[in-house]
Design a protein around this motif. Structure first.
Motif, mmCIF file in Angstrom:
data_model
loop_
_atom_site.group_PDB
_atom_site.id
_atom_site.type_symbol
_atom_site.label_atom_id
_atom_site.label_comp_id
_atom_site.label_asym_id
_atom_site.label_seq_id
_atom_site.Cartn_x
_atom_site.Cartn_y
_atom_site.Cartn_z
ATOM 1 N N ALA A 165 0.833 -1.207 0.000
ATOM 2 C CA ALA A 165 0.000 0.000 0.000
ATOM 3 C C ALA A 165 0.862 1.249 0.000
ATOM 4 N N ALA A 166 1.983 1.205 0.712
ATOM 5 C CA ALA A 166 2.894 2.355 0.728
ATOM 6 C C ALA A 166 3.452 2.610 -0.669
ATOM 7 N N LEU A 167 3.841 1.541 -1.369
ATOM 8 C CA LEU A 167 4.344 1.706 -2.733
ATOM 9 C C LEU A 167 3.265 2.253 -3.662
ATOM 10 N N LYS A 168 2.070 1.690 -3.590
ATOM 11 C CA LYS A 168 0.979 2.157 -4.459
ATOM 12 C C LYS A 168 0.675 3.626 -4.222
ATOM 13 N N THR A 169 0.602 4.015 -2.966
ATOM 14 C CA THR A 169 0.322 5.415 -2.652
ATOM 15 C C THR A 169 1.433 6.306 -3.192
ATOM 16 N N GLY A 170 2.670 5.915 -2.966
ATOM 17 C CA GLY A 170 3.797 6.705 -3.447
ATOM 18 C C GLY A 170 3.807 6.841 -4.959
ATOM 19 N N PHE A 171 3.581 5.750 -5.662
ATOM 20 C CA PHE A 171 3.572 5.804 -7.124
ATOM 21 C C PHE A 171 2.412 6.648 -7.640
ATOM 22 N N ASN A 172 1.254 6.532 -7.002
ATOM 23 C CA ASN A 172 0.095 7.313 -7.443
ATOM 24 C C ASN A 172 0.257 8.805 -7.192
ATOM 25 N N LEU A 173 0.971 9.170 -6.152
ATOM 26 C CA LEU A 173 1.128 10.583 -5.809
ATOM 27 C C LEU A 173 2.405 11.209 -6.366
ATOM 28 N N ALA A 174 3.257 10.387 -6.945
ATOM 29 C CA ALA A 174 4.531 10.887 -7.463
ATOM 30 C C ALA A 174 4.315 11.809 -8.659
ATOM 31 N N LYS A 175 5.181 12.784 -8.764
ATOM 32 C CA LYS A 175 5.177 13.707 -9.895
ATOM 33 C C LYS A 175 6.562 13.698 -10.502
ATOM 34 N N GLY A 176 6.624 13.908 -11.793
ATOM 35 C CA GLY A 176 7.925 13.962 -12.444
ATOM 36 C C GLY A 176 8.012 12.974 -13.584
ATOM 37 N N GLU A 177 9.089 13.069 -14.316
ATOM 38 C CA GLU A 177 9.290 12.213 -15.473
ATOM 39 C C GLU A 177 9.672 10.788 -15.073
ATOM 40 N N LEU A 178 10.421 10.645 -13.990
ATOM 41 C CA LEU A 178 10.865 9.340 -13.525
ATOM 42 C C LEU A 178 10.463 9.143 -12.067
ATOM 43 N N VAL A 179 10.143 7.912 -11.718
ATOM 44 C CA VAL A 179 9.826 7.562 -10.336
ATOM 45 C C VAL A 179 10.739 6.419 -9.943
ATOM 46 N N GLY A 180 11.402 6.555 -8.816
ATOM 47 C CA GLY A 180 12.283 5.503 -8.332
ATOM 48 C C GLY A 180 12.105 5.312 -6.841
ATOM 49 N N PHE A 181 12.462 4.144 -6.374
ATOM 50 C CA PHE A 181 12.415 3.882 -4.935
ATOM 51 C C PHE A 181 13.456 2.834 -4.593
ATOM 52 N N LEU A 182 13.870 2.814 -3.358
ATOM 53 C CA LEU A 182 14.670 1.717 -2.854
ATOM 54 C C LEU A 182 14.354 1.489 -1.399
ATOM 55 N N ASP A 183 14.571 0.265 -0.998
ATOM 56 C CA ASP A 183 14.296 -0.107 0.380
ATOM 57 C C ASP A 183 15.379 0.450 1.296
ATOM 58 N N ALA A 184 15.031 0.644 2.533
ATOM 59 C CA ALA A 184 15.967 1.228 3.490
ATOM 60 C C ALA A 184 16.979 0.231 4.030
ATOM 61 N N ASP A 185 16.858 -1.042 3.653
ATOM 62 C CA ASP A 185 17.772 -2.035 4.212
ATOM 63 C C ASP A 185 19.099 -2.128 3.464
ATOM 64 N N GLY A 186 19.316 -1.281 2.458
ATOM 65 C CA GLY A 186 20.604 -1.224 1.784
ATOM 66 C C GLY A 186 20.887 -2.370 0.843
ATOM 67 N N THR A 187 19.861 -3.069 0.364
ATOM 68 C CA THR A 187 20.100 -4.207 -0.509
ATOM 69 C C THR A 187 20.463 -3.793 -1.929
ATOM 70 N N TYR A 188 20.204 -2.555 -2.301
ATOM 71 C CA TYR A 188 20.587 -2.074 -3.624
ATOM 72 C C TYR A 188 21.321 -0.747 -3.461
ATOM 73 N N PRO A 189 22.511 -0.625 -4.010
ATOM 74 C CA PRO A 189 23.294 0.611 -3.832
ATOM 75 C C PRO A 189 22.662 1.800 -4.580
ATOM 76 N N PRO A 190 22.381 2.892 -3.902
ATOM 77 C CA PRO A 190 21.770 4.050 -4.566
ATOM 78 C C PRO A 190 22.679 4.698 -5.605
ATOM 79 N N GLU A 191 23.966 4.389 -5.565
ATOM 80 C CA GLU A 191 24.895 4.957 -6.543
ATOM 81 C C GLU A 191 24.554 4.540 -7.973
ATOM 82 N N TYR A 192 23.788 3.453 -8.130
ATOM 83 C CA TYR A 192 23.430 2.969 -9.457
ATOM 84 C C TYR A 192 22.187 3.654 -10.031
#
Length: 96
Positions: free
Chosen positions: A25-52
């Motif tokens: 539900a958090a993802l759906k809400t975020g995607f529905n309310l997002a503005k801009g050309e690109l939408v991105g997200f990452l989890d806070a547990d550090g499983t994917y490096p934000p540098e990419y």
């Protein structure tokens, strides 16, 4: 907490549900309310490096409709060892 993390960035917004409705539900809400050309997200547990993120964004700007990062593709991840083992077992199960 999230509001403190974004500081005074005029382009950042924080949304929350009055009651915890879960991760999906958090993802759906975020995607529905997002503005801009690109939408991105990452989890806070550090499983994917934000540098990419810049590389992923460039792929999207080059015409791909969706790009995803993989925490299992060989790049160093901060994923806890027990979660990595669980993901490997899940992958083996789904491929068998």
């Amino acid at each position: 907490m999230a509001q403190d993390a974004i500081g005074q960035d005029p382009d950042a917004r924080v949304f929350s549900h009055p009651k915890n409705r879960g991760y999906g539900a958090a993802l759906k809400t975020g995607f529905n309310l997002a503005k801009g050309e690109l939408v991105g997200f990452l989890d806070a547990d550090g499983t994917y490096p934000p540098e990419y993120f810049p590389q992923l964004c460039q792929q999207a700007l080059d015409g791909y409709e969706m790009v995803t990062g993989s925490r299992m593709s060989g790049a160093e991840s901060h994923m806890p060892f027990t979660r990595r083992i669980g993901n490997i077992f899940s992958l083996v199960y789904f491929l068998s």
